[in-house]
Design a protein around this motif. Structure first.
Motif, short mmCIF file in Angstrom:
data_model
loop_
_atom_site.label_atom_id
_atom_site.label_comp_id
_atom_site.label_asym_id
_atom_site.label_seq_id
_atom_site.Cartn_x
_atom_site.Cartn_y
_atom_site.Cartn_z
N PRO A 153 -4.14 -15.51 4.02
CA PRO A 153 -4.84 -14.24 4.08
C PRO A 153 -4.72 -13.86 2.50
O PRO A 153 -4.57 -14.45 1.42
N ILE A 154 -6.12 -12.87 2.20
CA ILE A 154 -6.16 -11.85 1.11
C ILE A 154 -5.20 -11.32 0.54
O ILE A 154 -4.62 -10.46 1.26
N PRO A 155 -4.82 -11.43 -0.29
CA PRO A 155 -3.48 -10.60 -0.47
C PRO A 155 -3.79 -9.55 -0.74
O PRO A 155 -5.13 -8.96 -1.32
N VAL A 156 -2.66 -8.51 -0.53
CA VAL A 156 -3.26 -6.63 -0.69
C VAL A 156 -2.15 -6.63 -1.49
O VAL A 156 -0.90 -6.93 -1.17
N LEU A 157 -2.82 -5.50 -3.12
CA LEU A 157 -1.73 -5.27 -3.86
C LEU A 157 -1.76 -4.09 -3.90
O LEU A 157 -2.85 -3.29 -4.78
N ASP A 158 -0.91 -3.31 -4.27
CA ASP A 158 -0.76 -1.59 -4.18
C ASP A 158 0.05 -1.38 -5.83
O ASP A 158 0.23 -2.02 -6.24
N THR A 159 -1.18 -1.06 -6.76
CA THR A 159 -0.85 -0.88 -7.45
C THR A 159 -1.73 1.10 -7.89
O THR A 159 -1.44 1.27 -7.78
N GLY A 160 -1.18 0.70 -9.58
CA GLY A 160 -1.50 1.80 -10.51
C GLY A 160 -2.64 2.34 -11.17
O GLY A 160 -3.32 0.96 -10.99
N PRO A 161 -2.89 2.77 -12.11
CA PRO A 161 -4.56 2.56 -12.49
C PRO A 161 -4.23 1.11 -14.12
O PRO A 161 -5.69 1.05 -13.98
N SER A 162 -3.45 0.73 -14.02
CA SER A 162 -3.56 -0.56 -15.12
C SER A 162 -3.51 -1.91 -13.81
O SER A 162 -2.57 -2.47 -13.76
N PHE A 163 -3.91 -1.49 -12.58
CA PHE A 163 -3.83 -3.16 -11.83
C PHE A 163 -4.50 -3.97 -12.78
O PHE A 163 -3.82 -5.49 -11.60
N PRO A 164 -5.31 -4.52 -13.47
CA PRO A 164 -5.07 -5.86 -14.16
C PRO A 164 -4.09 -6.08 -14.32
O PRO A 164 -3.42 -7.67 -14.40
N MET A 165 -2.81 -5.57 -15.76
CA MET A 165 -1.87 -6.15 -15.53
C MET A 165 -0.80 -6.17 -14.14
O MET A 165 -0.37 -7.13 -14.45
N GLU A 166 -1.25 -5.08 -13.74
CA GLU A 166 -0.03 -5.21 -12.54
C GLU A 166 -0.48 -6.55 -11.55
O GLU A 166 0.47 -6.79 -10.83
N SER A 167 -1.40 -7.28 -11.47
CA SER A 167 -1.86 -8.22 -10.51
C SER A 167 -1.71 -9.14 -11.34
O SER A 167 -1.54 -10.30 -10.62
N LEU A 168 -2.01 -8.91 -12.26
CA LEU A 168 -1.49 -10.31 -13.17
C LEU A 168 -0.07 -10.66 -13.21
O LEU A 168 0.01 -12.35 -12.49
N LEU A 169 1.02 -10.03 -12.92
CA LEU A 169 2.27 -9.95 -13.34
C LEU A 169 2.90 -10.20 -11.58
O LEU A 169 3.14 -11.25 -11.12
#
Length: 334
Positions: free
Chosen positions: A13-29
């Motif tokens: 599946p395509i991962p679905v990630l709930d993030t805040g405004p800093s989504f680039p770093m949150e998605s990287l982590l």
């Protein structure tokens, strides 16, 4: 390494990630292994010395014009601890096909989006980031650590996508035209089109606001934006140079050639006019079978297919590699 013989079964599946405004770093982590796999695929053919030089030039350009995302990209580069983060944040070489039109019941507006990119792995490793935001949440189909927005949907506001514009014919030879185009970017004190689209998702309150900003605000390189609001009459394709715009209001398609009279350039990707003609016939259904995705819209560089409806807050998407599915279909209700 991906190859035509690579086994995609069973599809993930395509991962679905709930993030805040800093989504680039949150998605990287959250998905750092995906980021390194993509960097391996994107930069494997480049010597480390050349990649470091590209990073150096890219960061100099970001710093020279005080890019709003430089600190964020610095942090991502520090986390990755390998060359490529700066260059890939400002470089884009892709071809896309889009349509904006009313839904089949004519109660809302919809965006149909197919993203093509030469780099393999982007279809396999795409993620959906649901971003909490002060003007309302939005979903961006993205990759870990990527700071721009290429394709997104903001429930109750709009859906939008970015296509690469034609290359200017400055000299008449492709390689020289490409070099002249890149040199021109160095003189531009404006954000990249992907960073402008990100700021529109972050700050625009509705379709009219998004259209105004995508029309008016200067950008570093020419681009084509496809925008669909929530009402069936809220659709527009916006063709852009760095400081000028031509609007095509109503149901429209966008590929990688100009429709504006008098604007000329080298179309991007394969069969741009044929892709656009075929996209006119695509019915924007929110189905996950993607049966409409056929050549030439589907081609060897296709990485993502998506249909979004901001009025319903729904999108369907699927990653592709080698002209076949590389992920399970995603049906997201935002």
């Amino acid at each position: 390494m991906l190859s035509p013989a690579h086994a995609f079964d069973p599809l993930e599946p395509i991962p679905v990630l709930d993030t805040g405004p800093s989504f680039p770093m949150e998605s990287l982590l959250a998905h750092e292994a995906r980021a390194h796999a993509l960097l391996d695929l994107a930069t494997g053919a480049l010597p480390s010395a050349a990649l470091r030089q590209l990073d150096y030039v890219s960061r100099r350009w970001l710093a020279k014009w005080e890019n709003a995302h430089l600190a964020e990209i610095d942090a991502i580069a520090e986390r990755l601890k390998r060359p490529g983060a700066y260059f890939l944040s400002v470089n884009y070489e892709w071809a896309c096909t889009c349509r904006v039109a009313p839904g089949p019941d004519r109660k809302s507006a919809r965006l149909v989006r197919v993203l093509d990119w030469r780099t393999p792995g982007l279809g396999r490793h795409v993620i959906a980031a649901r971003v909490e935001n002060r003007h309302g949440p939005f979903v961006t189909m993205t990759w870990p650590g990527y700071t721009g927005v290429l394709t997104g949907m903001a429930p109750g506001r709009f859906s939008a996508a970015l296509n690469q514009a034609p290359m200017r014919k400055a000299i008449g030879f492709y390689v020289l035209d490409w070099a002249v185009s890149r040199r021109r970017v160095w003189t531009m004190p404006h954000p990249t089109p992907a960073h402008l689209l990100r700021s529109v998702f972050e700050d625009a309150t509705d379709f009219a606001d998004a259209r105004e900003r995508l029309t008016r605000e200067p950008i570093s390189t020419p681009a084509i934006f496809s925008l669909a609001g929530i009402r069936p009459n809220e659709t527009v394709v916006i063709e852009r140079t760095e400081t000028e715009a031509r609007l095509h209001v109503g149901p429209n398609v966008a590929a990688n050639h100009w429709e504006a009279p008098g604007w000329r350039g080298r179309s991007r990707g394969m069969a741009s006019a044929e892709r656009a003609s075929m996209m006119h016939c695509v019915i924007p259904d929110l189905d996950t079978d993607f049966s409409w995705l056929k050549p030439p819209i589907l081609n060897a560089t296709t990485r993502l297919a998506l249909v979004a409806d901001a009025a319903e807050g729904r999108l369907v998407a699927q990653g592709f590699e080698f002209m076949r599915p590389a992920t399970q279909p995603l049906h997201l209700v935002a």
